[in-house]
Design an enzyme around this catalytic site. Structure first.
Site, PDB file in Angstrom:
ATOM      1  N   ASP A  14       0.863  -1.175   0.000  1.00  0.00           N
ATOM      2  CA  ASP A  14       0.000   0.000   0.000  1.00  0.00           C
ATOM      3  C   ASP A  14       0.909   1.238   0.000  1.00  0.00           C
ATOM      4  O   ASP A  14       2.105   1.140   0.299  1.00  0.00           O
ATOM      5  CB  ASP A  14      -0.886  -0.015   1.244  1.00  0.00           C
ATOM      6  CG  ASP A  14      -1.691   1.256   1.409  1.00  0.00           C
ATOM      7  OD1 ASP A  14      -2.398   1.647   0.476  1.00  0.00           O
ATOM      8  OD2 ASP A  14      -1.570   1.880   2.487  1.00  0.00           O
ATOM      9  N   ASP A  16      -0.230   5.185   0.866  1.00  0.00           N
ATOM     10  CA  ASP A  16      -0.498   6.210   1.880  1.00  0.00           C
ATOM     11  C   ASP A  16      -0.520   5.615   3.280  1.00  0.00           C
ATOM     12  O   ASP A  16      -1.310   4.715   3.572  1.00  0.00           O
ATOM     13  CB  ASP A  16      -1.839   6.899   1.593  1.00  0.00           C
ATOM     14  CG  ASP A  16      -1.808   7.684   0.300  1.00  0.00           C
ATOM     15  OD1 ASP A  16      -1.047   8.659   0.228  1.00  0.00           O
ATOM     16  OD2 ASP A  16      -2.530   7.310  -0.640  1.00  0.00           O
TER      17      ASP A  16
END
Length: 226
Positions: A14, A16
């Site tokens: 991922d 953020d």
């Protein structure tokens, strides 16, 4: 394509809050937009947005300030412009993230960036993250069903040509963890802005500091044993 390499097959990151400390930048932009509209974003609404795609976040914001009548497009465009500026100057690596990414690449393991952020902003972030560090990028506006649906992680594994069961996904949000677990990946959770509940199949750590390939490989062994 048949994947025959034993053990850890790929690492799916991922973006953020996992690789970069960008949730604080989203916080700035989202609160500024609420003020622009004459409102104030609540903490509860902000937390609900973490890990969501742009359209979902704008729906939450509009509802939170009592302006559900607003169209999503203009709000998304405003946020995209503001975040582009913030991404160019304010992205900072999360603890241990760059070292782990470098170790994964040095081991010649396939990697994917799997994010709810739209492609134009991802392209700005890649100036910091390094385009060469990812074999595949799946952005939030490139899937029919974003996180928490499993589609983003299933698509990343498919594009890499690696069975999802041989992948470790690294996430910081509830939506991302839900997506990766539903897809069938082994999941390492490193919470950033909000806590993650301990659930079956999720290995929780405070940060990526000290995480190595041995730990990631062991996550697959544990997942297979469940």
């Amino acid at each position: 394509m048949t994947y025959s390499r034993p053990g850890l097959g790929a690492v799916l990151f991922d973006m953020d809050g996992t690789l970069v400390d960008s949730e604080r930048l989203w916080d700035v932009a989202l609160r500024e937009l609420a003020i622009e509209y004459g409102g104030s974003l609540s903490d509860a609404a902000r937390v609900a947005m973490i890990g969501s795609d742009a359209a979902s976040s704008m729906r939450i914001l509009h509802a939170d300030i009592g302006q559900e009548w607003r169209e999503l497009g203009p709000s998304q465009a405003w946020i995209a412009r503001r975040m582009s500026d913030l991404f160019r100057t304010g992205l900072v690596w999360r603890p241990g993230a760059l070292a782990l990414l470098s170790a994964v690449r040095a081991a010649d393991l396939p990697t994917a960036l799997v994010t709810s952020t739209a492609r134009p902003l991802v392209e700005v972030a890649l100036d910091t993250l390094g385009r060469e560090n990812f074999d595949v990028v799946v952005a939030g506006d490139e899937v029919r069903a974003p996180k928490p649906d499993p589609e983003p992680y299933l698509l990343a594994a498919q594009l890499l040509g690696v069975p999802i069961e041989r992948c470790v996904a690294i996430e910081d949000s509830r939506a991302g963890v839900t997506s990766a677990l539903a897809a069938g990946a082994a999941v390492l959770g490193v919470p950033s802005e909000v806590p993650l509940d301990p659930i079956e199949g999720l290995h929780l750590l405070e940060s990526l500091a000290g995480v190595d390939l041995t730990l990631l490989g062991n996550l697959l062994v544990r997942a297979e044993a469940l």
